[in-house]
Scaffold this motif. Structure first.
Motif, mmCIF file in Angstrom:
data_model
loop_
_atom_site.group_PDB
_atom_site.id
_atom_site.type_symbol
_atom_site.label_atom_id
_atom_site.label_comp_id
_atom_site.label_asym_id
_atom_site.label_seq_id
_atom_site.Cartn_x
_atom_site.Cartn_y
_atom_site.Cartn_z
ATOM 1 N N ILE A 176 0.835 -1.201 0.000
ATOM 2 C CA ILE A 176 0.000 0.000 0.000
ATOM 3 C C ILE A 176 0.867 1.247 0.000
ATOM 4 N N LEU A 177 1.966 1.200 0.758
ATOM 5 C CA LEU A 177 2.819 2.380 0.884
ATOM 6 C C LEU A 177 3.665 2.637 -0.360
ATOM 7 N N LYS A 178 3.711 1.675 -1.273
ATOM 8 C CA LYS A 178 4.512 1.858 -2.489
ATOM 9 C C LYS A 178 3.852 2.789 -3.490
ATOM 10 N N LEU A 202 4.690 9.451 2.262
ATOM 11 C CA LEU A 202 5.191 9.673 3.615
ATOM 12 C C LEU A 202 4.170 9.083 4.577
ATOM 13 N N ALA A 203 4.583 8.105 5.377
ATOM 14 C CA ALA A 203 3.671 7.425 6.302
ATOM 15 C C ALA A 203 4.212 7.552 7.723
ATOM 16 N N VAL A 204 3.413 8.141 8.604
ATOM 17 C CA VAL A 204 3.856 8.424 9.965
ATOM 18 C C VAL A 204 2.845 7.893 10.972
ATOM 19 N N ILE A 205 3.332 7.111 11.939
ATOM 20 C CA ILE A 205 2.529 6.748 13.111
ATOM 21 C C ILE A 205 2.773 7.840 14.145
ATOM 22 N N ALA A 206 1.713 8.516 14.565
ATOM 23 C CA ALA A 206 1.879 9.712 15.393
ATOM 24 C C ALA A 206 2.430 9.409 16.781
#
Length: 518
Positions: A176-178, A202-206
């Motif tokens: 999914i992140l690709k 850009l994927a961030v876990i807060a």
């Protein structure tokens, strides 16, 4: 349409119902700060949104469990939303399991600026500025019927150039992140802030706004995201936690004095205090609001080890550090001061032809032969032996029911267990019990039993290391050493060694019999 820049704050996992843990006891003056830490830290997220004048706020789940916080928790959250509503700042909320729309109390009405993504579908919405869409948000709440986002919906007409933000409480697969269909993934569901991907999305876990224990020693807070007109995103962590935690390690040589150790610890705490003062000034925050908790670990040698681990030295140092740094802002409070157990003593100790040498060789035998029983029941108070018997009965009942089903006859075992359950046990009983059960249990195929066996084995190894270090302290006068024993009279040493020598002779006799039998 012409792309426009915008700014938003991404936060998650307030977990307002979860208290601070990892603190056995503290002075009463800290009670209020500890109890208020989750809410005050969450409040700082909204403070930052107002101070930074962001365009909107994205929340990715697990803000609270309404059932566990009660009305106060829900009202607190609504109050924070109202603050943003007054400033015309929208909130986009993809709930997790604990705060899902299907469990959130319907009696409480959320302000008009709060958009909650539904459970079971990925919904598309837009952040609007002056009547025109500026950013697209795709989100779904977890809930029991939740779905994992797998793709972006078909682009809305006249919105093809919009920056797309995905909002979800949980991790996403690498596949999914690709794709770059979603430019920023605002994720939640974990306590620690983590960047999962930087390109193409850009994927961030807060992470959580508050650090609750010594396992959470980083910077906890929210993330400020600034997206330029070209679509480039820049992230800036914003610390909101009212609590900080760190484990500080000191290396102490054998000839280092208590005063020198105290000076080294004071210097370390002064640096932490200066950092806290500087950080508070940078964000315009009062230094009185925060507490920094410190756990001390010392790698010490020889007499310094025995003085810290078995003498009064550690408590003396701890008392002085608390007096110097635990009463004035910014508070840096030392929770404990412990000397680490050495992994292995110097080989010379094991080769000595003394009581100490005999003792350590016996310890090594049990270290190297983990199958040999090491039952310490006889050395424990009666309450600890009763507690140990209670735990054995629990395991026996559980095992019989696993083997024979719920219809298994456990009446006799249950009657004995009931008698032990009804007893009053001193507070320290469970800790003493840990020392009465150092033998590895007979394992079977059950995973829980295998896990218990591994834990017991690790505890046995730790206890044997402790016994070796303590033996050096108690028996070293026979080798001409000093250390803590300088303050004891010759008479008391002689009496103590007679008792220990008798125990050693019994140990040696048992050991000889094992070797002859083998």
């Amino acid at each position: 349409m012409t792309p426009q820049g915008f700014r938003f704050i991404h936060a998650s996992d307030f977990r307002l119902e979860e208290p601070v843990d990892g603190l056995a006891s503290l002075p009463e003056r800290y009670d209020e700060a500890i109890l208020d830490a989750p809410r005050r830290s969450a409040e700082r997220v909204f403070d930052a949104a107002l101070k930074e004048k962001v365009d909107f706020v994205v929340l990715s789940g697990n803000l609270l469990s309404a059932r566990d916080t009660g009305p106060q928790g829900v009202l607190f959250l609504i109050e924070q939303f109202e603050r943003l509503n007054a400033a015309k700042i929208p909130v986009y909320w993809a709930a997790g399991l604990s705060d899902s729309p299907d469990v959130f109390p319907s009696a409480f009405r959320l302000p008009a600026n709060v958009h909650v993504f539904p459970v079971g579908v990925v919904e598309e919405t837009f952040y609007m500025r002056d009547g025109s869409p500026v950013a697209r948000l795709l989100g779904t709440s977890r809930g029991k019927a939740g779905v994992v986002p797998r793709y972006a919906p078909t682009a809305t007409e006249n919105a093809d150039d919009l920056y797309t933000i995905g909002v979800y409480c949980g991790r996403l697969s690498a596949e999914i992140l690709k794709t770059d269909a979603t430019r920023y993934w605002a994720l939640g569901g974990e306590r620690e802030r983590t960047t999962l991907s930087r390109s193409p999305s850009l994927a961030v876990i807060a992470g959580s706004p508050v650090a609750r224990n010594f396992g959470e020693t980083g910077e906890y807070g929210a993330t400020l995201v600034e997206v330029s007109e070209t679509g480039r995103a820049q992230t800036t962590p914003i610390r909101t936690s009212t609590l900080r935690w760190s484990v500080e390690t000191l290396s102490i040589t054998e000839d280092q004095t208590e005063e020198e150790t105290l000076a080294a610890a004071r210097s370390r705490l002064k640096a932490l205090q200066d950092k806290e003062t500087t950080d508070a000034a940078l964000v315009g925050r009062a230094i009185e609001e925060n507490i920094w908790f410190v756990a001390w670990r010392a790698d010490a040698e020889g007499a310094a080890l025995t003085a810290l681990r078995y003498g009064a030295s550690a408590q003396t140092i701890l008392r002085d550090l608390r007096s110097d740094f635990g009463k004035t802002a910014p508070v840096v409070y030392s929770v404990d001061f412990e000397a680490n157990l050495p992994e292995r003593l110097a080989e010379d100790y094991y080769e000595r032809q003394t009581i100490l040498g005999d003792y350590l060789r016996m310890i090594r035998y049990y270290e190297e032969n983990e199958e040999q029983r090491l039952n310490t029941d006889a050395f424990m108070p009666e309450s600890a032996r009763a507690w140990a018997e209670r735990e054995r009965l629990r395991r026996a009942i559980a095992k019989r029911r696993r083997e024979d089903g719920e219809s298994a006859d456990v009446s006799e075992l249950a009657a004995r267990l009931k008698t032990l359950d009804e007893r009053d046990y001193p507070a320290e009983t469970s800790a003493l019990y840990a020392l009465t059960s150092l033998d590895v249990a007979e394992g079977d195929d059950d995973k829980a039993d295998a896990r218990d066996e591994a834990e017991k084995l690790a505890e046995r190894r730790r206890a044997l290391r402790e016994a070796a270090a303590l033996g050096v302290d108690l028996l070293s006068e026979t080798d001409g050493a000093t250390g803590l024993l300088e303050g004891l009279s010759t008479k008391s040493l002689t009496k103590k060694n007679r008792v220990i020598s008798a125990e050693l002779r019994n140990f040696q006799k048992n050991l000889d019999e094992k070797e002859i039998g083998s």
